[in-house]
Motif scaffolding. Structure first.
Motif, PDB file in Angstrom:
ATOM      1  N   UNK A  42      -3.901 -31.617  41.433  1.00 39.37           N
ATOM      2  CA  UNK A  42      -3.114 -31.533  42.671  1.00 39.37           C
ATOM      3  C   UNK A  42      -3.997 -31.510  43.904  1.00 39.37           C
ATOM      4  N   UNK A  43      -5.132 -30.820  43.802  1.00 40.48           N
ATOM      5  CA  UNK A  43      -6.063 -30.749  44.931  1.00 40.48           C
ATOM      6  C   UNK A  43      -6.662 -32.112  45.248  1.00 40.48           C
ATOM      7  N   UNK A  44      -6.897 -32.919  44.210  1.00 40.25           N
ATOM      8  CA  UNK A  44      -7.446 -34.262  44.419  1.00 40.25           C
ATOM      9  C   UNK A  44      -6.499 -35.103  45.271  1.00 40.25           C
ATOM     10  N   UNK A  45      -5.206 -35.033  44.963  1.00 43.54           N
ATOM     11  CA  UNK A  45      -4.231 -35.767  45.772  1.00 43.54           C
ATOM     12  C   UNK A  45      -4.145 -35.195  47.184  1.00 43.54           C
ATOM     13  N   UNK A  46      -4.297 -33.875  47.308  1.00 44.03           N
ATOM     14  CA  UNK A  46      -4.264 -33.242  48.621  1.00 44.03           C
ATOM     15  C   UNK A  46      -5.444 -33.706  49.472  1.00 44.03           C
ATOM     16  N   UNK A  47      -6.614 -33.860  48.862  1.00 41.70           N
ATOM     17  CA  UNK A  47      -7.793 -34.343  49.576  1.00 41.70           C
ATOM     18  C   UNK A  47      -7.569 -35.775  50.057  1.00 41.70           C
ATOM     19  N   UNK A  48      -7.076 -36.624  49.152  1.00 43.37           N
ATOM     20  CA  UNK A  48      -6.858 -38.034  49.508  1.00 43.37           C
ATOM     21  C   UNK A  48      -5.842 -38.164  50.637  1.00 43.37           C
ATOM     22  N   UNK A  49      -4.832 -37.292  50.634  1.00 45.44           N
ATOM     23  CA  UNK A  49      -3.800 -37.356  51.670  1.00 45.44           C
ATOM     24  C   UNK A  49      -4.284 -36.844  53.016  1.00 45.44           C
ATOM     25  N   UNK A  50      -5.410 -36.104  53.025  1.00 42.55           N
ATOM     26  CA  UNK A  50      -5.865 -35.481  54.274  1.00 42.55           C
ATOM     27  C   UNK A  50      -7.357 -35.690  54.505  1.00 42.55           C
ATOM     28  N   UNK A  51      -7.867 -36.864  54.183  1.00 43.19           N
ATOM     29  CA  UNK A  51      -9.282 -37.128  54.397  1.00 43.19           C
ATOM     30  C   UNK A  51      -9.623 -37.027  55.886  1.00 43.19           C
TER      31      UNK A  51
END
Length: 443
Positions: A42-51
């Motif tokens: 989930x954190x990986x997707x959160x990072x990609x969404x907020x680079x």
């Protein structure tokens, strides 16, 4: 100093060892670890969404439309919003394993008990601004991070009831011709009924008060622990206890973390939700604060002492240990350094090993509270992630990487005089041994 170490070894070590091997604490730790893959995904997707890249949001909106960010965070909700459910099953499963009873049935019963504690209604604000109570739904917030502590309590309770009934053989027994899977399901019928009825009665009793079960537990138990785990003073006490336990040879992170990890994960998820909504982050101290800003190279910031071994060591022993330990230390594994130096039960390193994490706690907390450094955003960075990269990912800002470098230099400064004394002692021993060998060769 030697008297203190002897006192710790004689009186504190046996007690702490018993606590460290306590099956309930270990099960809580291992049950929470079962949720870590979901949290990291989930954190990986959160990072990609907020680079944090200039023009990134506009570029993605141009390619995928204005709702790209919302769609990209679907997996974030699918992982973070079921933490309570996963941990409820995980803790019960691990505890049942240690009791050597059927773990899957224990996990399922715990899951049902947890859902039974949750009010099947939520508040909804309609388009006119009026707030209504919607029944027949499970509040997603209580199934996620807010429900972790409740899940933990009822997982332990339900599994204890389950194993007592199973071990006393109060079960429905099926003929030997019945398939094992069917027989197991029927053997769990009595304990499942007992647990569900007991939790149902507890819910009815609590329902006679102004609270429901989640509110009562949160008010009476969760909030005090949250203030302890989220405050600077409480954190300093926790960090001191972790370091002291390590000094006597026990894994302090596992012992203390078994109790506090549910609190740190809840604080982390509150930061995650605020980060997604573009709101100020409510907490400085989260799981990532410990993992990525205090434990540089592992507990005690031992990457600093490994670098001292490589840079300033004169003795062959310390130089060789530095070469052997650097690989593990870069990925925050401290055991080769802690037991190889050794730091455990070593009066030379007791002061810096305990003092360094306390100083780093104060530096990071003050810097993040004042806004000089970005606070952890709720992204679950694995504890094995090397520094600089982990600081950037945990905060989403370059300041997170910079403060880690500062932390490392501060830790090296604290360790340096103690390491020099230790290194000189090793060098003297090596010199005497070499001279003794030369004398033996000539005689």
């Amino acid at each position: 100093m030697n008297k203190l170490m002897n006192f710790l070894e004689r009186y504190i070590t046996p007690f702490a060892a018993k606590v460290g091997n306590q099956r309930h604490l270990i099960s809580i730790r291992d049950g929470i670890i079962m949720a870590m893959p979901l949290i990291i995904v989930g954190s990986l997707f959160l990072i990609i969404a907020n680079l944090p890249i200039h023009g990134y949001t506009e570029f993605m909106a141009h390619l995928f439309g204005t709702s790209w960010q919302e769609k990209l965070t679907y997996p974030v909700g699918a992982t973070f919003d079921i933490l309570g459910l996963v941990i409820s099953f995980g803790i019960a499963y691990r505890l049942a394993e240690r009791y050597k009873v059927e773990p899957v049935s224990a996990g399922i019963i715990s899951l049902a008990a947890f859902v039974l504690t949750t009010p099947h209604q939520t508040l909804f604000t309609n388009s006119t601004g009026k707030t209504e109570i919607i029944s027949g739904v499970l509040p997603i917030n209580l199934l996620g991070s807010q429900g972790i502590f409740i899940a933990m309590i009822f997982a332990l309770l339900s599994t204890e009831i389950y194993r007592i009934i199973i071990q006393k053989n109060i079960t429905i027994k099926m003929p030997s011709s019945v398939p094992p899977a069917v027989a197991k399901s029927f053997s769990a019928l009595v304990p499942a009924f007992t647990v569900i009825v007991l939790v149902w009665i507890i819910r009815l009793i609590v329902g006679m008060t102004p609270w429901d079960i989640p509110n009562m537990i949160s008010t009476w138990i969760g909030m005090p622990l949250k203030h302890l785990g989220g405050s600077l003073g409480g954190t300093l006490v926790i960090v001191f206890c972790i370091s002291l336990l390590w000094m006597i040879g026990l894994h302090g992170d596992n012992i203390v973390g078994a109790v506090m990890s549910s609190i740190w994960l809840a604080l982390m998820d509150e930061n995650r939700m605020a980060f997604q909504d573009g709101k100020p982050l409510p907490h400085v101290i989260t799981q990532q604060f410990f993992d990525n800003f205090l434990n540089l190279g592992g507990t005690g910031a031992t990457l600093s002492i490994v670098l001292l071994m490589l840079i300033v060591a004169k003795s062959k022993q310390m130089k060789q240990l530095g070469k052997l330990s650097i690989g593990a230390s870069v990925f925050n594994i401290s055991e080769p350094t802690v037991f190889g130096t050794p730091i455990v039960l070593n009066p030379f390193f007791m002061i810096p090993f305990i003092l360094t994490p306390l100083v780093l706690t104060i530096i990071n907390y003050v810097a993040m509270s004042l806004g000089l450094v970005a606070a952890p955003s709720g992204v679950a960075v694995p504890w094995t992630m090397p520094i600089v990269l982990s600081g950037f990912l945990a905060t989403g800002h370059l300041s997170g990487a910079i403060i880690q470098i500062i932390d490392l230099l501060v830790a090296m400064f604290i360790y340096y005089p103690f390491f020099r004394m230790w290194d000189k002692q090793r060098l003297r021993e090596e010199t005497k041994a070499e001279q003794k060998d030369k004398v033996s060769a000539f005689s």
